[in-house]
Design an enzyme around this catalytic site. Structure first.
Site, PDB file in Angstrom:
ATOM      1  N   ASP A   1      -2.010  -4.835  -0.218  1.00 22.56           N
ATOM      2  CA  ASP A   1      -1.576  -6.122   0.334  1.00 22.56           C
ATOM      3  C   ASP A   1      -2.376  -6.549   1.558  1.00 22.56           C
ATOM      4  O   ASP A   1      -2.700  -7.736   1.714  1.00 22.56           O
ATOM      5  CB  ASP A   1      -0.077  -6.112   0.648  1.00 22.56           C
TER       6      ASP A   1
ATOM      7  N   GLN B   1       0.815  -1.205   0.000  1.00 21.58           N
ATOM      8  CA  GLN B   1       0.000   0.000   0.000  1.00 21.58           C
ATOM      9  C   GLN B   1       0.858   1.268   0.000  1.00 21.58           C
ATOM     10  O   GLN B   1       2.038   1.240   0.333  1.00 21.58           O
ATOM     11  CB  GLN B   1      -0.894   0.027   1.238  1.00 21.58           C
ATOM     12  N   HIS B   2       0.211   2.376  -0.353  1.00 23.03           N
ATOM     13  CA  HIS B   2       0.682   3.750  -0.142  1.00 23.03           C
ATOM     14  C   HIS B   2       1.780   4.221  -1.076  1.00 23.03           C
ATOM     15  O   HIS B   2       2.005   5.431  -1.171  1.00 23.03           O
ATOM     16  CB  HIS B   2       1.190   3.960   1.291  1.00 23.03           C
TER      17      HIS B   2
END
Length: 473
Positions: free
Chosen positions: A231, A71-72
């Protein structure tokens, strides 16, 4: 047999699994590594995915594929779809100051929690965009589109034709800071506040929508593309988590996440009120320090992980008062990006390998237990705890976890849960594409779960709490 594939493009590696769409039976798998670091050229992800696909025997016979990824991560693209600079990953903490400034300048933590679902911290994409605007204005000016690692890989598999074909899902979008969980819509005002300009954002797909079809000669052509997800959302799908389940994952990061029916709004920012990959919500607490803490102590003691576990289990509960506060890479929860680790209670009696090994496991688990308490405070119902990730392979972690977490722990059989969840999503998208009403992903059941039970040891957490705030911040 109809086959589907799932991808896990994690911080450290790319994994591909190929499974039977109906039963979930594993047919074959492949793997490739990623370079270390907190920023990376996305081309490395693509190269690793191609290598992992080859290692898995190719995808020529696969009907659908979906990508789960870390992520991110900030992937900035120019007008031609070229990457502007190396992607800043979730564990890059240089944007901590930018995150605090964003939170303060736009209503404060309470407003962010209620309107967006998350309070900015260094990990989130919006904070990284604010850092980019402040420190690399030329790169910010070149940025025409912003996407996430899973979005970018899905786009590559589709042929990467046009920024307007970028897609994402609600789960991964909910970790950007500019997609509002309560409304299910982007907040372009917040994106503009961070980046200093508008940008193309991926279209947000529903949980079983298709993102198109693969169109890469020699890799995959014509397979249905599932929406993909972050994820943590994919891992919840992979272990079959249901409302009332809490997944505790000990991987590169430590994650405590629950499946709930209503969004969360925690103004402290400890609980990130994410969406999941099914239409529900995934309140989540994340620590930066998890399995690598075990790696570090094993390296320090010059032992392998099996010996580290044996040493830990040979030491007394509470490690004789020895406490490791494991902020070896800074920390996200609590939000201390500049913190370092600290060892407290070192005496002649505790100055040995066994006590240090036990303190490592207990310190790691105490941070996750704090996350469990935070979910409870947000109203999450906890019926069972599922322990997954590389750390769950440690016998010491499995046996000590119920003592520190204060409840029985279920450990599913080892697996690539993110890739498995992505494969399950691909099977769901394939079934939905046939025109039927498919409100839930297919039910794939795997046996071999182990349950670990032990009497709670609250004194361990009490001792940890006494020294937790004494570390450098």
């Amino acid at each position: 047999m109809t086959l589907v594939a799932g991808v896990d493009s994690s911080t450290q590696a790319c994994k591909v699994v190929v499974r039977d769409a109906d039963t979930g039976e594993l047919v074959r798998s492949g793997r490739a590594t990623h370079p270390d670091g907190t920023e990376i050229a996305p081309a490395h992800w693509w190269d690793a995915l191609r290598t992992a696909i080859t290692d898995a025997g190719g995808l020529d016979d696969v009907a659908a594929i979906a990508v789960g990824a870390q992520q991110h991560g900030m992937v900035a693209l120019d007008g031609a779809g070229q990457v502007v600079r190396d992607a800043l990953l979730w564990n890059d903490t240089r944007s901590a100051d930018a995150a605090a400034e964003l939170a303060a300048a736009h209503g404060g933590p309470k407003v962010w929690a209620e309107e967006v679902g998350v309070v900015p911290v260094a990990s989130f994409t919006i904070s990284k965009l604010a850092w980019l605007a402040g420190h690399e204005p030329a790169n910010a000016a070149r940025t025409e589109a912003v996407c996430l690692p899973h979005d970018w890989l899905t786009w590559q598999l589709s042929g990467a034709v046009g920024l307007d074909t970028l897609t994402t899902d609600r789960g991964d979008a909910s970790g950007t800071g500019y997609w509002a969980v309560p409304t299910g819509e982007y907040r372009p005002d917040l994106l503009q506040a961070a980046l200093g300009r508008d940008a193309v954002l991926p279209r947000v797909l529903g949980p079983s929508d298709a993102a198109g079809r693969t169109a890469v000669a020699g890799v995959s052509e014509g397979a249905l593309l599932g929406p993909g997800t972050g994820d943590n959302m994919a891992a919840a799908l992979g272990v079959g988590a249901r409302p009332g389940d809490v997944v505790v994952s000990i991987g590169t990061s430590g994650v405590v996440s629950g499946i709930v029916d209503t969004p969360s709004a925690d103004p402290t920012g400890i609980v990130a009120g994410f969406a999941d990959a099914t239409g529900r919500y995934l309140p989540l607490v994340c620590t930066l320090n998890a399995a690598r803490v075990l790696d570090a102590t094993a390296r320090l003691l010059r032992v392998d992980h099996d010996e580290l576990a044996r040493l830990a289990l040979s030491a007394p509960v509470g490690s004789g008062g020895l406490v490791l506060v494991p902020y070896l890479e800074g920390e996200r929860t609590p939000n201390r990006p500049n913190a370092t680790g600290a060892l407290h209670g070192l005496t002649l009696q505790t100055a040995d390998a066994a006590h240090l090994a036990r303190a490592t496991v207990e310190g790691l688990l105490c941070g996750l237990a704090d996350g469990l308490d935070a979910l409870r405070a947000e109203g999450a119902e906890i019926r069972r705890v599922l322990l997954v990730g590389g750390g769950a392979r440690s016998e010491a972690v499995c046996r000590i976890a119920p003592q520190v977490l204060g409840c029985p722990v279920v450990v599913p059989p080892p697996g690539e849960y993110v890739a498995d969840g992505a494969a399950r999503q691909a099977a769901w998208a394939l079934a939905a594409a046939s025109g039927g009403d498919v409100p839930e992903p297919p039910s794939w059941r795997a046996g071999g779960e182990q349950t670990f039970e032990a009497d709670p040891t609250p004194q361990v957490r009490e001792r940890y709490a006494q020294v937790q705030d004494l570390t450098d911040s």
